[in-house]
Structure formats: structure tokens, C-alpha cells
Design an enzyme around this catalytic site. Structure first.
Site, PDB file in Angstrom:
ATOM      1  N   ASP A 274      76.163  17.466  58.673  1.00  0.00           N
ATOM      2  CA  ASP A 274      75.824  17.018  57.327  1.00  0.00           C
ATOM      3  C   ASP A 274      77.108  16.471  56.702  1.00  0.00           C
ATOM      4  O   ASP A 274      78.218  16.746  57.171  1.00  0.00           O
ATOM      5  CB  ASP A 274      75.239  18.174  56.497  1.00  0.00           C
ATOM      6  CG  ASP A 274      74.482  17.657  55.259  1.00  0.00           C
ATOM      7  OD1 ASP A 274      74.636  16.469  54.898  1.00  0.00           O
ATOM      8  OD2 ASP A 274      73.740  18.449  54.642  1.00  0.00           O
TER       9      ASP A 274
HETATM   10  C1  BGC Z   1      72.594  16.081  52.352  1.00  0.00           C
HETATM   11  C2  BGC Z   1      71.831  15.486  53.515  1.00  0.00           C
HETATM   12  C3  BGC Z   1      71.901  13.991  53.456  1.00  0.00           C
HETATM   13  C4  BGC Z   1      73.364  13.569  53.484  1.00  0.00           C
HETATM   14  C5  BGC Z   1      73.578  12.066  53.465  1.00  0.00           C
HETATM   15  C6  BGC Z   1      73.987  15.499  52.208  1.00  0.00           C
HETATM   16  O1  BGC Z   1      74.498  15.812  50.965  1.00  0.00           O
HETATM   17  O2  BGC Z   1      72.652  17.473  52.486  1.00  0.00           O
HETATM   18  O3  BGC Z   1      70.501  15.922  53.458  1.00  0.00           O
HETATM   19  O4  BGC Z   1      71.185  13.410  54.510  1.00  0.00           O
HETATM   20  O5  BGC Z   1      73.996  14.106  52.352  1.00  0.00           O
HETATM   21  O6  BGC Z   1      73.343  11.519  52.232  1.00  0.00           O
END
Ligand code: BGC
Length: 738
Positions: A274
Site C-alpha cells: 500500500d
Molecule cells: C489506500 C489504498 C489505495 C492507495 C493508492 C492508500 O492510501 O490505502 O487503498 O489504493 O492509497 O491511492
């Protein structure tokens, strides 16, 4: 339907089979694994390293970083491919509700599905898949070949700010629904993720907290939801989460990434971190992380030059790097992103058809929680209708954070909520008020914003019927402080209901909320976050054009004191404070916890009314070759065609599970008035078993089990039958061993 159509660029299909002799991996007749292996062998060290290093596809002011020129504007991610070998770049977009954009001026207007919670409330796998197919088609049309969707963190904590993105509290329902959505997305030759792996069930302190839970409980709850979704959807990628699990960050947790996901479940795709969830090079790579995401979100370039150094020195084996690259390529070959390259063509999106998909999802997921004295559906003969609160004159609410889709027409109510991400609060310009007015052109439909409670009550008193809209905005990175509706909306509802007993409450919330005014109000409709066609969806249900058929995918507690953690750990958030969240409830999540404690919910899991009425009968549970089947009859004893969600729970009579019963199967059945329909479910044996960590098997204990057919987890309409199961052993994937 146009969604699901593959928009192959000119000549795109032509070269797929005709692999030039020096590029045998381009031969689409070979298996993905073989192609990936051939391609890895042709790659240089630097090319492999490129494939495992992801950028944010947007400029990041505070880090003074600029997106790679080849990335898509304001997108979540970008990874360089290997053009020399015919391997395209990876263009990644959020998320599970549609094509989202990172904050900034150049957002791409897309179609937003209702919240994931709403889709789970449909209990309809076909609808979930159709929704996935629709957003996947938009992802492809906008030039993306990876969609960061598939959010299936179990709703363990009803205050979690991201519950709206997920599939509810039950592993079977959540896993099946999200798996179907992933399948739909990937039908467009677009890779979907499954996320967030794993046990990232609250936002407060999400990057510092340490979840404590044992293997057996985890595999029977959160991991089971992820496992079922992975089996149903076969996602190309998995995103590991921010939190720690039993002391180790998820993205460097070899138990999660290598043992559970890759070895036990046999996952062949790649694990990406993530955004900002990576904290190391060698531990993460050796634990099974395959790709760093979204630099510069992480503190350091862990999978950049440091990984090269680690590989050259043998601290990360060359074979591990090959495996990382091979996994990325495997997913790319398997899901068609090499053979069917993406090319932006947003003008090809059939927005009308896509709006219809979103509308249907919203209509089928709204839950009629209460309808005393048949106040709903609204009669078109009402002369004076009051609509109060919730910005119902402007639009419908959307959840905040990375999953937010920018709608055509922008934010209908600018200037609310936090100025910085995940704010501001966004309303899609699909105003319920207008949709209501259109249905009763000769009535007086008056709107009051609810700010002045006394004035709103006055309007209520002068009206034949009152619709109060009450909203709870939730967002990524923050949890709801409590289950109370914010901004004194409880007071507003109570005052309006006191002024006019014919009051309908329409809720737009991320998940469960408490309702101190419930006894005063005859009708309550839970509309979740209903997506870009939401206003129309709400009006169509209120006026009975659509017979509501949504059922709760979560328990609505009567108060926070009923929760395993009455006070949310780590709230309010203190930056950089590490703390433990002890999942002492183990696998007894949601209704299972309520059953275990003998607590009565405000509304139980599975609850949902209709404008018609149904009876459940004729339960016939049989065991054939050790597999439990349950068939039953759903009869529509009302006057309108409608759908009932028949739920099959199983309660062991001899052995002890984490809780008295589990949902073992469900079926949404469409029945005409006066007619009956027969339904049947086949139960996954893992849902009848206890997981044994030492042998990694699911063990069914010999004994009697009560099979309960009911309309909710509290046992409405329940009929039951006892069956005998012989002892049996299944492997970790549910394959019979003995
Ligand atoms: C989130 C993810 C997301 C990623 C990209 C993170 O803050 O937890 O779910 O896909 O950002 O934007």
C-alpha cells in the site's frame, strides 16, 4: 451491454498469437506461467528491478516529486514495463467504486458505483459482477490496466472510516461479493487487486498499530473473507496493508505474504505494498513483497537502488527477484494486459449504460429498516411533501479518500469538511429533491436545510408527509468518533418526528449508526452512499417503483457498549504512537459477537424489509458425500413482486465454534405475488469446520448441527432442521482429504 467490451487498439489482437521467434513469451497460446518464465529469462537485472518499483502517478508538492511523464494524470500508480520485450507499463487507478483520481485540477469524471457496503447489501453476486465489469471498462477506457479495487477488510470495527469501501462483516458474504466484483473488473483485461492484506480494520493509527490475533481466529474471519474473494475473483495482485500483525508490518510479514497467501492459498500473482506501507528492503523482499508502490509515499526508495545492492550482495537472493518479476508478469499475461494493451479512449464510455448499472446497484442495496403502518411507499396523491436536511436539494453523499470518484458536474456542495485530503466532503450532483419533485409534479415539495430545527419542525407540521435526510460522512484515514449521527442530526430528526408522525428518515451513512429517535419514526431507509445515480435511486424506492430488497451486511448495534471494543483503540489519533489492538473477540465478528454475548442489536445482520411480505418454509437439509445442501421455499404472500434474501445459518449442537452460528449460504430470490420459488444453497465445508493451525486443515467434527433458514441473523421467520455430519478433514483450500 457495452461494459465488458474489450477495446483492443488497432492491431492489438493481431500480434497476440504471432510471437516473433525471438519473443516466445508473446505467444498467447502458452500458459501464463510459461510466458512469464520466458520473459524473465530475457530480462536484465535492471529491467527486473524496474518492474518491482512503483511511482505515484501524480505530483506530490510536499515531497517535491514529479510523476513520471508516461504515467496518467493524477493517478495512483505507475510502473515501467519493458517495451523492448513487448511488456507494457502498468497504469494503476483506484479503486473499488469506480475510476478515482488523485486530488488536483485534472480529475477524470467517471461513474461511481454506490459504496461497497451497498453492493454487499444487495446479496446479489451478478449485480456485484456487473458493477465490477462497468468500472473495469471505465478503467480501460481511461487508459488503466490495473485497478486498485477488491477491498474486503472485514467490518470488525463499525466506526472504521473505510467500511463503506468493503463488503460487510461476514466472511462468506463479503468474500463472495468482492470476488464477484473482481471477476467483473478483470473481464475487461484489467488486473484487479485484492486489498488490504490483512487485518487493517480501523483507520486510527493504521500505520502504527499492531493487531493481535491468532492464526486460527484470523483464518476463520478476516483471512477467510480474503481467501474466498481470492478464490472467486482470481485477482492478479494483492495489496498488503499499513498495519502490523503480531509485531510485524503486513508488507514484510512472511506469515501473511509467503505462508498464507502464496503457499497455502497458491496465489500466483504479485503483492504490491500500500502507498507508504513499506518500511524495509531486505526483510520485505525476503518476506514475500513483490513490488513497492507509489514512491515517494514511502520514506525511502526501498525497492530502488537498495534492492539492487541487496541482490548483488546476495542478501536478497537473485531467485527471489526473479520470482518478484515473474509474478508481475504472470498476472499481466494471465489477465490479458500484454495481449490487449490499453490505450486511453474515454470518449468510448457509454455513460448512460454505466449510470444504469450504478442505479440498479443502489436500488437493490438500499435497506428498508423500518416501515410501520405502511408509510412507504409514498403515495403520489400526497399534496404537501417536506424534504428536510442532508443537502437533499443538491446531491447525494460520497465517502472520502482514495476511492473517491470525481463525478460529472463536480462537487454539488463545495466547502464542507476538511480542506485537505480526504476532504472536502463530496456530494454527487444527483439531487433526491429533484427526483422526488419529478414524480409528483402537482404536489408542493418544500425543502428545508435543517439548520434551524424549529423552522424545520414548523415545515414538518404543515406537511402531509416528511422526508428527513440524515448523513454521516466517513473517509479514509479517519474513523467515525462514534456511531452517533454527526451535526446534531438526531435532534433534528426527533424534533421533526415530534411535529409530524408521518416522518420517513433516509440515511446516507458509511455503515451502522445509532438511532435514538427510532421509536418515534415509522419508516427508515438506509441508502448508504448511493453513487452517481443516487438521487434517482432513492426516489424510485421511496415511491415504490422499486421494491426494496437490500439486507444489512453488518449489524447495527444499539450502542457502542455492545462492541468488543466500546472505546476505539488509538482514537483520537496520536501521530507515530505504536499501540496494540487486541482482537480478543477472535473470529466472533459482528453478529457472531452479538450471538455469543446474547445481545440484541438495533437491527440485526441480514435484516431488510420489502413492500411485499415473504414466508420461508420447506427446509430440506441433506448431506451428500459429506457436503451439506439446503433447499427451501420462499413464498411471496404480499401484493407486490419482490425479492427476499434467504439466509442459511448453521449452529453446531455438540462442538464449540467461535460463536453459536455462522452464515453458511444465501440466495436472493425473486418472487411474484402469491407465487413460491424454491432455492438451494450448497455449503462450503470450511464453514462447518474448525481450522487446525498445526496441520493446516479444516476439521469437521462428527455430530449434530442445526441448519437454520431465516430472514436475518436474529432468526426472523426461522425454520430449522438438525442434520448429522460425519467427521471429515479438508485442506486449507477446502479440498477433501479424509
Ligand atoms: C489506500 C489504498 C489505495 C492507495 C493508492 C492508500 O492510501 O490505502 O487503498 O489504493 O492509497 O491511492
Amino acid at each position: 451491454m457495452c461494459y465488458g467490451t474489450i477495446l483492443a487498439p488497432q492491431g492489438g489482437l493481431a500480434f497476440a498469437n504471432a510471437a516473433p521467434g525471438d519473443q516466445p513469451w508473446m505467444n498467447s497460446r502458452l500458459a501464463p506461467g510459461e510466458r512469464a518464465e520466458l520473459a524473465v529469462r530475457a530480462m536484465t537485472l535492471d529491467e527486473k528491478l524496474k518492474l518491482v518499483y512503483g511511482y505515484l502517478g501524480a505530483d506530490m508538492d510536499y515531497k517535491k516529486s514529479t510523476r513520471p511523464a508516461e504515467s496518467r494524470l493524477q493517478s495512483a500508480g505507475f510502473i515501467y514495463g519493458v517495451p523492448r520485450l513487448g511488456i507494457p507499463h502498468l497504469w494503476e487507478t483506484d479503486a473499488g467504486l469506480g475510476v478515482a483520481s488523485q486530488a488536483g485540477p485534472d480529475t477524470r469524471p467517471g461513474t461511481a458505483l454506490p459504496s461497497g457496503m451497498n453492493t454487499a447489501a444487495t446479496w446479489d453476486l451478478k449485480l456485484a459482477q456487473d458493477g465490477g465489469a462497468m468500472i473495469g471498462a471505465e478503467a480501460r477506457a481511461f487508459g488503466f490496466n490495473v485497478m486498485l479495487a477488491g477491498g474486503v477488510n472485514l467490518v470488525r470495527e463499525p466506526r472504521n472510516g473505510r467500511n463503506f469501501e468493503y463488503g460487510g462483516e461476514d466472511p462468506l458474504l463479503a468474500g463472495k461479493i468482492v470476488g464477484a466484483q473482481i471477476r467483473g473488473i478483470q473481464s475487461n483485461r484489467v488486473i484487479s487487486t485484492l486489498k488490504h492484506f490483512a487485518l487493517n480494520d480501523q483507520e486510527s493509527g493504521r500505520t502504527t498499530l499492531d493487531v493481535k490475533i491468532g492464526d486460527q481466529a484470523a483464518r476463520t474471519s478476516d483471512l477467510l473473507a480474503l481467501q474466498i474473494a481470492a478464490e472467486e475473483g482470481n485477482p492478479g495482485a494483492v495489496m498488503c496493508s499499513y498495519n502490523r500483525l503480531n509485531g510485524v508490518y503486513a508488507c514484510e510479514n512472511s506469515y501473511l505474504l509467503t505462508e498464507v497467501l502464496k503457499q497455502d492459498w497458491g496465489f500466483k500473482g504479485w503483492v504490491m505494498s500500500d502507498w507508504g506501507a513499506l518500511h524495509s528492503t531486505i526483510p520485505a523482499a525476503n518476506a514475500g513483497l513483490d513490488q513497492q508502490s507509489g514512491m515517494p509515499f514511502d520514506l525511502a526508495d526501498y525497492f530502488g537502488p537498495p534492492l539492487k545492492e541487496a541482490v548483488l550482495n546476495g542478501w536478497v537472493p537473485q531467485a527471489r527477484l526473479d520470482d518478484m518479476a515473474r509474478r508481475v508478469l504472470h498476472a499481466m499475461f494471465e489477465h490479458g494486459v500484454v495481449d490487449h494493451p490499453v490505450k486511453p479512449a474515454p470518449e468510448t464510455i457509454d455513460r448512460k449504460a454505466h449510470a444504469a448499472v450504478s442505479l440498479k446497484d443502489a436500488q437493490e442495496g438500499m435497506v428498508l429498516l423500518k416501515n410501520a403502518a405502511g408509510l412507504l411507499p409514498l403515495v403520489k396523491s400526497a399534496r404537501r411533501i417536506a424534504v428536510i436536511g442532508g443537502y437533499a436539494d443538491k446531491g447525494v453523499l460520497a465517502g472520502g479518500g482514495s476511492s473517491l470518484v470525481s463525478a460529472d458536474g463536480g462537487n454539488a456542495v463545495p466547502g464542507l469538511g476538511p480542506k485537505a485530503w480526504p476532504g472536502p466532503i463530496t456530494y454527487y450532483p444527483s439531487a433526491p429533491l429533484k427526483a422526488i419533485q419529478r414524480r409528483v409534479p402537482s404536489a408542493t415539495v418544500a425543502f428545508h436545510d435543517g439548520g434551524d430545527v424549529a423552522a424545520a419542525a414548523r415545515l414538518a407540521r404543515e406537511s402531509d408527509v416528511v422526508l428527513v435526510f440524515a448523513n454521516q460522512w466517513t473517509a479514509e484515514a479517519y474513523d467515525a468518533p462514534s456511531l452517533t449521527l454527526p451535526d446534531k442530526q438526531d435532534e433534528l430528526i426527533a424534533a421533526v418526528a415530534a411535529a409530524n408522525p408521518k416522518t420517513v428518515v433516509v440515511l446516507q451513512t458509511g455503515g451502522a449508526v445509532t438511532m435514538p429517535w427510532l421509536s418515534q419514526v415509522p419508516a427508515v431507509l438506509e441508502a448508504w452512499y448511493p453513487g452517481t445515480s443516487g438521487g434517482e435511486a432513492i426516489a424510485s424506492v421511496l415511491f415504490g417503483e422499486i421494491n426494496p430488497s437490500g439486507h444489512l451486511p453488518v449489524t447495527f448495534p444499539a450502542s457502542e457498549s455492545q462492541l468488543p471494543r466500546p472505546v476505539l483503540d488509538g482514537y483520537p489519533e496520536v501521530q507515530d504512537r505504536r499501540f496494540d489492538v487486541d482482537y480478543h473477540e477472535g473470529a466472533a465478528v459482528g453478529y457472531k459477537w452479538f450471538d455469543l454475548k446474547g445481545q440484541q442489536a438495533l437491527f440485526p445482520f441480514g435484516h431488510g424489509l420489502s413492500y411485499s411480505e415473504f414466508t420461508l418454509s420447506g427446509l430440506a437439509a441433506t448431506v451428500r458425500d459429506g457436503i451439506l445442501h439446503a433447499s427451501f421455499t420462499v413464498k411471496n404472500v404480499g401484493k407486490l413482486a419482490g425479492k427476499e434474501v434467504a439466509q442459511v445459518y448453521v449452529a453446531p449442537l455438540g462442538v464449540r465454534w467461535e460463536a453459536p452460528k455462522r452464515l453458511a449460504g444465501f440466495q436472493k430470490v425473486d418472487v411474484k405475488p402469491g407465487a413460491s420459488a424454491r432455492g438451494e444453497v450448497t455449503v462450503d465445508p470450511r464453514l462447518l469446520a474448525t481450522y487446525d493451525s498445526a496441520s493446516k486443515t479444516w476439521q469437521v467434527a462428527a455430530g449434530d448441527y442445526k441448519v437454520i433458514l431465516a430472514a436475518d441473523a436474529a432468526g426472523s421467520q426461522a425454520v430449522s432442521q438438525v442434520v448429522h455430519l460425519e467427521s471429515a478433514i479438508y485442506d486449507v483450500k477446502g479440498k477433501r482429504l479424509r
